[in-house]
Design a protein around this motif. Structure first.
Motif, short mmCIF file in Angstrom:
data_model
loop_
_atom_site.label_atom_id
_atom_site.label_comp_id
_atom_site.label_asym_id
_atom_site.label_seq_id
_atom_site.Cartn_x
_atom_site.Cartn_y
_atom_site.Cartn_z
N VAL A 47 0.86 -1.19 0.00
CA VAL A 47 0.00 0.00 0.00
C VAL A 47 0.89 1.23 0.00
O VAL A 47 1.71 1.42 0.91
CB VAL A 47 -0.94 0.03 1.22
CG1 VAL A 47 -1.83 1.27 1.17
CG2 VAL A 47 -1.79 -1.24 1.28
N TYR A 48 0.74 2.06 -1.03
CA TYR A 48 1.54 3.27 -1.18
C TYR A 48 0.69 4.52 -0.93
O TYR A 48 -0.50 4.55 -1.25
CB TYR A 48 2.11 3.39 -2.60
CG TYR A 48 3.12 2.35 -2.99
CD1 TYR A 48 4.44 2.43 -2.56
CD2 TYR A 48 2.74 1.28 -3.80
CE1 TYR A 48 5.37 1.46 -2.94
CE2 TYR A 48 3.66 0.31 -4.18
CZ TYR A 48 4.97 0.41 -3.75
OH TYR A 48 5.88 -0.54 -4.12
N GLN A 49 1.34 5.54 -0.40
CA GLN A 49 0.73 6.87 -0.32
C GLN A 49 1.52 7.82 -1.20
O GLN A 49 2.76 7.79 -1.20
CB GLN A 49 0.74 7.40 1.12
CG GLN A 49 0.12 8.79 1.26
CD GLN A 49 0.16 9.31 2.70
OE1 GLN A 49 0.78 8.70 3.57
NE2 GLN A 49 -0.47 10.44 2.95
N ASP A 50 0.82 8.64 -1.96
CA ASP A 50 1.51 9.58 -2.82
C ASP A 50 0.76 10.91 -2.83
O ASP A 50 -0.48 10.95 -2.73
CB ASP A 50 1.63 9.04 -4.25
CG ASP A 50 2.70 9.77 -5.05
OD1 ASP A 50 3.85 9.30 -5.06
OD2 ASP A 50 2.39 10.82 -5.64
N PHE A 51 1.53 11.99 -2.98
CA PHE A 51 1.00 13.35 -2.97
C PHE A 51 0.31 13.69 -4.30
O PHE A 51 -0.27 14.76 -4.45
CB PHE A 51 2.15 14.33 -2.71
CG PHE A 51 1.73 15.73 -2.37
CD1 PHE A 51 1.11 16.01 -1.17
CD2 PHE A 51 1.97 16.77 -3.25
CE1 PHE A 51 0.73 17.31 -0.85
CE2 PHE A 51 1.60 18.08 -2.94
CZ PHE A 51 0.99 18.34 -1.73
N ALA A 52 0.37 12.78 -5.27
CA ALA A 52 -0.13 13.07 -6.62
C ALA A 52 -1.56 13.59 -6.59
O ALA A 52 -2.43 12.99 -5.95
CB ALA A 52 -0.05 11.80 -7.48
N HIS A 53 -1.79 14.68 -7.29
CA HIS A 53 -3.15 15.23 -7.38
C HIS A 53 -3.43 15.85 -8.75
O HIS A 53 -4.57 15.96 -9.16
CB HIS A 53 -3.41 16.25 -6.28
CG HIS A 53 -2.38 17.34 -6.22
ND1 HIS A 53 -2.43 18.45 -7.02
CD2 HIS A 53 -1.28 17.47 -5.47
CE1 HIS A 53 -1.39 19.22 -6.75
NE2 HIS A 53 -0.66 18.65 -5.82
N SER A 54 -2.39 16.26 -9.47
CA SER A 54 -2.58 16.83 -10.80
C SER A 54 -2.59 15.70 -11.83
O SER A 54 -2.11 14.60 -11.56
CB SER A 54 -1.46 17.82 -11.13
OG SER A 54 -0.22 17.15 -11.26
N PRO A 55 -3.15 15.93 -13.02
CA PRO A 55 -3.24 14.86 -14.03
C PRO A 55 -1.89 14.22 -14.36
O PRO A 55 -1.79 12.98 -14.43
CB PRO A 55 -3.83 15.59 -15.24
CG PRO A 55 -4.64 16.70 -14.66
CD PRO A 55 -3.87 17.15 -13.45
N SER A 56 -0.85 15.03 -14.57
CA SER A 56 0.44 14.46 -14.95
C SER A 56 1.03 13.61 -13.83
O SER A 56 1.67 12.58 -14.08
CB SER A 56 1.42 15.58 -15.32
OG SER A 56 1.65 16.45 -14.23
N LYS A 57 0.82 14.03 -12.58
CA LYS A 57 1.34 13.26 -11.45
C LYS A 57 0.58 11.94 -11.27
O LYS A 57 1.18 10.90 -10.98
CB LYS A 57 1.26 14.09 -10.17
CG LYS A 57 2.17 15.31 -10.16
CD LYS A 57 1.95 16.17 -8.94
CE LYS A 57 2.82 17.43 -8.98
NZ LYS A 57 2.56 18.34 -7.85
N LEU A 58 -0.75 12.00 -11.45
CA LEU A 58 -1.54 10.77 -11.36
C LEU A 58 -1.08 9.75 -12.38
O LEU A 58 -0.88 8.57 -12.07
CB LEU A 58 -3.02 11.08 -11.63
CG LEU A 58 -3.89 11.69 -10.55
CD1 LEU A 58 -5.34 11.69 -11.01
CD2 LEU A 58 -3.76 10.95 -9.25
N GLU A 59 -0.91 10.21 -13.61
CA GLU A 59 -0.52 9.31 -14.69
C GLU A 59 0.86 8.71 -14.44
O GLU A 59 1.08 7.51 -14.59
CB GLU A 59 -0.53 10.06 -16.02
CG GLU A 59 -0.27 9.18 -17.22
CD GLU A 59 -0.47 9.90 -18.54
OE1 GLU A 59 -0.32 9.24 -19.59
OE2 GLU A 59 -0.76 11.11 -18.53
#
Length: 454
Positions: free
Chosen positions: A319-331
């Protein structure tokens, strides 16, 4: 020196307050509310305000500088008093520049990867016992604070955020640092609330390049089409160097660098992180480090907080946690986990939380950003939309914007959690992505329960 912070409780602000306190400054501050970890850390050093609120009587003539946080409003009574008295008022990036004017400044900018790239550079410099000042946007293992300012360090390494400097200074933060060595990781539209068009957003990066000091250098990701176009009109007084991902291979879920001295196993993974690593490598070379110094150090780099951070794991599940929230970061983040573990299913769960992500006209930018996930979940809280004074969005709008048959949208985090816990996690990884916390979910507890269940 005596400095007073208006809105001392912010992530960057309280770290700057701690850094100046450690430097021997007399530090005071105010805020209308302060949460942990800022609260506990300020209290530890005797810098926590006695009462919440704004108190103009704190603003006195013996203050050398007022440092204004983005959280404060333009009609803040302490700010008004400081203006009336003619005191010097700085945003925190302005003040960081004031403290490092005589140092070699390294600034890492871009729409994604700034924190990780900055963290890699910091890790390598520390491993090689090189003294330096810094400012980074996350807590990094081995560093007490997110800001350090000193008298003796000759180098300063800054994460260059493009968001605005303060309520009375609409310039992007990274315009204020005037780097000698600059790096741009790539450009993808963000912060739609202050940069309403992509062209306007691009202009901020062109201006940043113009602020590089004569004789300096720009290192940039060569496969970014926007950067490639931007650097066609080269300045004669700075050098340019493009980079791509570092040569690497993946074996049994472990990424290894391919170097002249052999293979080097890493604790991090993902194409985007191999891009970040190559940028960090070139920065360190500019600062005079050898290949051996860089590669020996980068082996032990474990990543920045909330950047593909492992919350819990078993032999079959991570299980990972990531700060990604913008489209490029999600992808990029979804692709990284899927490619690293191609024989495992991927459940990707993200929260629309920022101003841009919740804005109706920005939602189409997310199309296909989670398509590599076997199961995709998107959550947003209608109350957050209301709080940000945005036009309401619907589940159907979000569903259509993201696209794909693998996606379900939620507006109740408890319903999302219930559905999540009913899934089969055998040979499955879970990716939790947000700049918030899914309306109060304890993500570590969620991760532990999933691992127990798996």
């Amino acid at each position: 020196m005596r400095v007073h912070f208006i809105a001392i409780g912010g992530a960057a602000m309280h770290n700057l307050a701690l850094a100046l306190h450690k430097k021997g400054f007399k530090v005071s501050g105010s805020d209308d509310e302060i949460f942990d970890p800022s609260k506990s850390r300020l209290e530890k050093y005797g810098l926590l305000p006695e009462k919440w609120g704004w108190f103009p009587d704190k603003i006195t003539s013996d203050i050398d500088a007022i440092i204004l946080g983005m959280h404060a409003r333009i009609d803040n009574p302490e700010l008004q008093k400081a203006k009336e008295m003619g005191l010097k008022i700085y945003s925190y990036p302005e003040y960081i520049y004031e403290q490092t004017k005589d140092k070699t400044r390294v600034v890492i900018g871009g729409s994604h990867g700034k924190t990780t790239t900055t963290s890699m550079i910091m890790h390598v410099l520390k491993c090689n016992q090189i003294d330096f000042d810094y400012m980074v946007g996350a807590q990094i293992e081995g560093f007490d604070t997110m800001v350090k300012l000193s008298e003796d360090a000759k180098i300063a390494v800054f994460e260059g955020d493009e968001y605005l400097a303060s309520p009375i200074d609409p310039r992007p933060k990274f315009h204020l640092y005037h780097p000698h060595i600059a790096l741009l990781t790539g450009i993808a539209w963000d912060h739609i609330n202050v940069f309403p068009t992509f062209e306007n957003y691009l202009n901020q990066f062109e201006t940043f390049i113009n602020f590089i000091k004569p004789g300096g250098s720009l290192i940039f990701f060569g496969d970014d089409q926007h950067l490639a176009k931007m650097v066609q009109n080269k300045r004669d007084d700075i050098s340019y160097k493009a980079y791509k991902s570092h040569s690497h291979k993946v074996n049994n879920g472990v990424s290894s660098l391919i170097t002249k001295a052999g293979e080097i196993e890493l604790s991090i993974f993902g194409e985007h992180n191999l891009q970040n690593l190559q940028g960090a490598y070139l920065i360190c070379k500019e600062l005079g480090l050898s290949d051996q110094q860089f590669y020996t150090s980068i082996k032990s780099f474990g990543g920045a907080a909330k950047r593909l951070q492992t919350l819990a794991k078993s032999k079959q599940t991570i299980v990972y946690q990531d700060f990604a929230h913008s489209p490029s970061k999600l992808e990029a983040t979804t692709k990284a986990v899927k490619n690293q573990f191609p024989d495992r299913k991927l459940i990707a769960c993200m929260e629309l939380h920022t101003f841009s992500s919740l804005k109706e006209e920005f939602l189409p930018e997310y199309h296909g950003s989670m398509s590599l996930a076997d199961i995709a979940m998107v959550y947003f809280n209608p109350k957050t939309v209301e709080h940000k004074k945005l036009k309401p969005i619907t589940i159907q709008q979000v569903q259509e914007a993201f696209g794909g048959e693998n996606l379900k949208v939620y507006t109740d985090s408890q319903v999302l959690l219930t559905d999540l816990m009913q899934l089969n996690f055998d040979k499955t990884n879970l990716l939790l992505m947000s700049s918030g916390n899914f309306s109060g979910l304890n993500l570590k507890e969620v991760a532990d329960k999933i691992i127990e269940k798996a």
